[in-house]
Design a protein around this motif. Sequence first.
Motif, PDB file in Angstrom:
ATOM      1  N   SER A  42      35.876  50.827  56.268  1.00 44.32           N
ATOM      2  CA  SER A  42      37.232  51.358  56.081  1.00 44.32           C
ATOM      3  C   SER A  42      38.188  50.354  55.451  1.00 44.32           C
ATOM      4  CB  SER A  42      37.804  51.822  57.427  1.00 44.32           C
ATOM      5  OG  SER A  42      37.880  50.745  58.345  1.00 44.32           O
ATOM      6  N   LEU A  43      37.737  49.127  55.264  1.00 48.66           N
ATOM      7  CA  LEU A  43      38.602  48.095  54.683  1.00 48.66           C
ATOM      8  C   LEU A  43      38.543  48.061  53.159  1.00 48.66           C
ATOM      9  CD1 LEU A  43      37.998  45.075  57.104  1.00 48.66           C
ATOM     10  CD2 LEU A  43      39.907  46.683  57.096  1.00 48.66           C
ATOM     11  N   TRP A  44      37.873  49.043  52.542  1.00 46.52           N
ATOM     12  CA  TRP A  44      37.741  48.991  51.079  1.00 46.52           C
ATOM     13  C   TRP A  44      39.082  48.978  50.347  1.00 46.52           C
ATOM     14  CZ3 TRP A  44      39.741  52.802  48.069  1.00 46.52           C
ATOM     15  CH2 TRP A  44      40.006  54.046  48.658  1.00 46.52           C
ATOM     16  N   PRO A  45      40.130  49.683  50.843  1.00 45.07           N
ATOM     17  CA  PRO A  45      41.416  49.571  50.119  1.00 45.07           C
ATOM     18  C   PRO A  45      41.980  48.146  50.166  1.00 45.07           C
ATOM     19  CG  PRO A  45      41.423  51.462  51.594  1.00 45.07           C
ATOM     20  CD  PRO A  45      40.258  50.614  51.971  1.00 45.07           C
ATOM     21  N   VAL A  46      41.771  47.446  51.284  1.00 46.11           N
ATOM     22  CA  VAL A  46      42.275  46.080  51.413  1.00 46.11           C
ATOM     23  C   VAL A  46      41.534  45.159  50.442  1.00 46.11           C
ATOM     24  CG1 VAL A  46      42.719  44.176  53.006  1.00 46.11           C
ATOM     25  CG2 VAL A  46      42.776  46.539  53.837  1.00 46.11           C
ATOM     26  N   LYS A  47      40.236  45.423  50.240  1.00 44.01           N
ATOM     27  CA  LYS A  47      39.450  44.611  49.311  1.00 44.01           C
ATOM     28  C   LYS A  47      39.962  44.770  47.880  1.00 44.01           C
ATOM     29  CE  LYS A  47      35.209  44.721  52.053  1.00 44.01           C
ATOM     30  NZ  LYS A  47      33.787  45.142  52.098  1.00 44.01           N
ATOM     31  N   ILE A  48      40.433  45.962  47.541  1.00 44.04           N
ATOM     32  CA  ILE A  48      40.999  46.185  46.213  1.00 44.04           C
ATOM     33  C   ILE A  48      42.343  45.475  46.082  1.00 44.04           C
ATOM     34  CG2 ILE A  48      41.932  47.935  44.643  1.00 44.04           C
ATOM     35  CD1 ILE A  48      39.833  49.877  45.748  1.00 44.04           C
ATOM     36  N   ILE A  49      43.178  45.619  47.120  1.00 40.95           N
ATOM     37  CA  ILE A  49      44.503  45.007  47.093  1.00 40.95           C
ATOM     38  C   ILE A  49      44.408  43.491  46.989  1.00 40.95           C
ATOM     39  CG2 ILE A  49      46.567  44.571  48.487  1.00 40.95           C
ATOM     40  CD1 ILE A  49      46.256  47.444  49.574  1.00 40.95           C
ATOM     41  N   THR A  50      43.494  42.893  47.740  1.00 38.53           N
ATOM     42  CA  THR A  50      43.426  41.425  47.784  1.00 38.53           C
ATOM     43  C   THR A  50      43.047  40.820  46.438  1.00 38.53           C
ATOM     44  OG1 THR A  50      42.734  39.626  49.253  1.00 38.53           O
ATOM     45  CG2 THR A  50      40.979  41.040  48.385  1.00 38.53           C
ATOM     46  N   ASP A  51      42.360  41.606  45.588  1.00 40.23           N
ATOM     47  CA  ASP A  51      41.983  41.092  44.269  1.00 40.23           C
ATOM     48  C   ASP A  51      43.190  40.831  43.371  1.00 40.23           C
ATOM     49  OD1 ASP A  51      39.305  40.875  44.698  1.00 40.23           O
ATOM     50  OD2 ASP A  51      38.763  42.792  43.799  1.00 40.23           O
ATOM     51  N   PHE A  52      44.334  41.414  43.683  1.00 36.25           N
ATOM     52  CA  PHE A  52      45.544  41.147  42.906  1.00 36.25           C
ATOM     53  C   PHE A  52      46.069  39.722  43.149  1.00 36.25           C
ATOM     54  CE2 PHE A  52      45.430  45.742  42.766  1.00 36.25           C
ATOM     55  CZ  PHE A  52      45.859  46.018  41.479  1.00 36.25           C
ATOM     56  N   GLY A  53      45.489  39.048  44.124  1.00 33.35           N
ATOM     57  CA  GLY A  53      45.843  37.652  44.356  1.00 33.35           C
ATOM     58  C   GLY A  53      44.735  36.693  43.970  1.00 33.35           C
ATOM     59  N   LYS A  54      43.714  37.179  43.314  1.00 33.09           N
ATOM     60  CA  LYS A  54      42.595  36.324  42.907  1.00 33.09           C
ATOM     61  C   LYS A  54      43.021  35.490  41.698  1.00 33.09           C
ATOM     62  CE  LYS A  54      37.606  36.549  42.008  1.00 33.09           C
ATOM     63  NZ  LYS A  54      37.247  35.775  43.207  1.00 33.09           N
ATOM     64  N   SER A  55      42.876  34.199  41.798  1.00 32.69           N
ATOM     65  CA  SER A  55      43.400  33.307  40.761  1.00 32.69           C
ATOM     66  C   SER A  55      42.784  33.573  39.392  1.00 32.69           C
ATOM     67  CB  SER A  55      43.179  31.845  41.157  1.00 32.69           C
ATOM     68  OG  SER A  55      41.794  31.573  41.322  1.00 32.69           O
ATOM     69  N   ALA A  56      41.487  33.851  39.348  1.00 29.55           N
ATOM     70  CA  ALA A  56      40.837  34.080  38.054  1.00 29.55           C
ATOM     71  C   ALA A  56      41.438  35.291  37.357  1.00 29.55           C
ATOM     72  CB  ALA A  56      39.336  34.272  38.251  1.00 29.55           C
ATOM     73  N   TYR A  57      41.679  36.375  38.097  1.00 31.51           N
ATOM     74  CA  TYR A  57      42.245  37.587  37.498  1.00 31.51           C
ATOM     75  C   TYR A  57      43.673  37.334  37.011  1.00 31.51           C
ATOM     76  CZ  TYR A  57      38.313  40.004  39.755  1.00 31.51           C
ATOM     77  OH  TYR A  57      37.064  40.416  40.145  1.00 31.51           O
ATOM     78  N   VAL A  58      44.473  36.686  37.838  1.00 32.02           N
ATOM     79  CA  VAL A  58      45.873  36.434  37.475  1.00 32.02           C
ATOM     80  C   VAL A  58      45.958  35.505  36.270  1.00 32.02           C
ATOM     81  CG1 VAL A  58      48.030  35.367  38.250  1.00 32.02           C
ATOM     82  CG2 VAL A  58      46.749  36.856  39.806  1.00 32.02           C
ATOM     83  N   LEU A  59      45.190  34.438  36.286  1.00 27.40           N
ATOM     84  CA  LEU A  59      45.258  33.469  35.192  1.00 27.40           C
ATOM     85  C   LEU A  59      44.720  34.046  33.883  1.00 27.40           C
ATOM     86  CD1 LEU A  59      44.225  30.213  37.083  1.00 27.40           C
ATOM     87  CD2 LEU A  59      46.466  30.743  36.102  1.00 27.40           C
ATOM     88  N   TRP A  60      43.644  34.807  33.941  1.00 29.48           N
ATOM     89  CA  TRP A  60      43.125  35.424  32.720  1.00 29.48           C
ATOM     90  C   TRP A  60      44.094  36.454  32.164  1.00 29.48           C
ATOM     91  CZ3 TRP A  60      39.941  33.543  29.475  1.00 29.48           C
ATOM     92  CH2 TRP A  60      38.860  32.748  29.871  1.00 29.48           C
ATOM     93  N   ALA A  61      44.765  37.202  33.050  1.00 26.44           N
ATOM     94  CA  ALA A  61      45.751  38.191  32.594  1.00 26.44           C
ATOM     95  C   ALA A  61      46.920  37.492  31.896  1.00 26.44           C
ATOM     96  CB  ALA A  61      46.251  39.024  33.769  1.00 26.44           C
ATOM     97  N   LEU A  62      47.415  36.408  32.493  1.00 21.70           N
ATOM     98  CA  LEU A  62      48.516  35.669  31.879  1.00 21.70           C
ATOM     99  C   LEU A  62      48.076  34.986  30.587  1.00 21.70           C
ATOM    100  CD1 LEU A  62      50.087  34.068  35.092  1.00 21.70           C
ATOM    101  CD2 LEU A  62      51.069  35.893  33.682  1.00 21.70           C
ATOM    102  N   ALA A  63      46.858  34.450  30.580  1.00 16.64           N
ATOM    103  CA  ALA A  63      46.347  33.810  29.363  1.00 16.64           C
ATOM    104  C   ALA A  63      46.198  34.831  28.237  1.00 16.64           C
ATOM    105  CB  ALA A  63      45.005  33.138  29.642  1.00 16.64           C
ATOM    106  N   GLY A  64      45.727  36.047  28.584  1.00 11.02           N
ATOM    107  CA  GLY A  64      45.603  37.092  27.578  1.00 11.02           C
ATOM    108  C   GLY A  64      46.949  37.507  27.018  1.00 11.02           C
ATOM    109  N   LEU A  65      47.946  37.628  27.895  1.00  7.54           N
ATOM    110  CA  LEU A  65      49.292  37.989  27.445  1.00  7.54           C
ATOM    111  C   LEU A  65      49.874  36.887  26.561  1.00  7.54           C
ATOM    112  CD1 LEU A  65      51.681  39.916  27.551  1.00  7.54           C
ATOM    113  CD2 LEU A  65      52.386  38.851  29.701  1.00  7.54           C
ATOM    114  N   LEU A  66      49.664  35.643  26.934  1.00 10.58           N
ATOM    115  CA  LEU A  66      50.155  34.521  26.129  1.00 10.58           C
ATOM    116  C   LEU A  66      49.483  34.485  24.764  1.00 10.58           C
ATOM    117  CD1 LEU A  66      51.975  32.045  26.050  1.00 10.58           C
ATOM    118  CD2 LEU A  66      50.150  30.730  27.128  1.00 10.58           C
ATOM    119  N   LEU A  67      48.178  34.749  24.737  1.00  4.37           N
ATOM    120  CA  LEU A  67      47.462  34.781  23.461  1.00  4.37           C
ATOM    121  C   LEU A  67      47.989  35.892  22.568  1.00  4.37           C
ATOM    122  CD1 LEU A  67      45.162  33.846  21.621  1.00  4.37           C
ATOM    123  CD2 LEU A  67      43.642  35.399  22.872  1.00  4.37           C
ATOM    124  N   LEU A  68      48.268  37.050  23.159  1.00  6.43           N
ATOM    125  CA  LEU A  68      48.813  38.167  22.382  1.00  6.43           C
ATOM    126  C   LEU A  68      50.152  37.800  21.758  1.00  6.43           C
ATOM    127  CD1 LEU A  68      48.497  41.147  21.552  1.00  6.43           C
ATOM    128  CD2 LEU A  68      49.685  41.769  23.673  1.00  6.43           C
TER     129      LEU A  68
END
Length: 282
Positions: A82-108
């Motif tokens: 039943s914790l699957w929604p929490v597992k999805i939410i917690t990924d929004f704080g994963k450093s690799a995802y955040v940094l790659w998203a910001l790096a992609g935006l900066l590259l654009l």
Amino acid sequence: MALSDKAGRAQRIYPVELVLVIGRALAQLVRPPSHSRRAEAARRWARHALWLTAALSLAIVILMVGVDAFEIGLMPPRGTPSLWPVKIITDFGKSAYVLWALAGLLLLVLLIVPLLRGVPRAVLIGFGTRVQFLFLAVLVPVAIGEVLKGIIGRGRPFVGGAADPYNFSLFAWNEAYASFPSGHSITAAALGFAVAAVWPRLTAVMATYVFVILVSRLVLLAHHPSDVVAGALLGLVGAMAVRYWFAARRLAFTIRQDGTIDPLPGPSWDRVKRVARGGSAP
């Protein structure tokens, strides 16, 4: 034939302009500080960082001694379906995802800037500087946190089978012993502070984001309470240091007489609209 020549010149110029834009973006970060009030800002930052570190360090000790083992015993077992929604939410704080998203935006931004002129170009450069700040405000504390995790080697909840908050293996460099400080908490706190520093109206939204990410790490038994507080402390202090670095170089921030750092207003989109209608830029 003339059109073809112009197109050829434009194609030859774009790579050169792109290299120049990237060079300027990097050069502005390492140029000597120039703001006349940087000393006041440094003292203010050091004072706030000291008090924040002292208060949260005390909280970390109290949590480690009296709360950590009790709290993780209240959480649902690791892997509860039943914790699957929490597992999805917690990924929004994963450093690799955040940094790659910001790096992609900066590259654009870097790829588009050479194509623009006038006020639209200035607006995008100003936005790019802010994205650059967000990226470094997260990257710096995350990098420090990764080093601390490997050196401290604190076991995650129930590693070894017991709810032992004192399960340490120094210099383990092992995922099972990478609990202190919480990487997700570093990322969330750094990103939350950085976004609120640039766009203060989003402070409440980012505070909620940080709280949700920190709680998700506890619910998933990924960390002890003291781990997430330590991560939040490192994320905040690290992002504050990066903000001072930018402000001292007059990048994205300005400094008041008392040393307070405020976001620097960028070029207005109203000016862009006036230019688009044929008016002159002020």
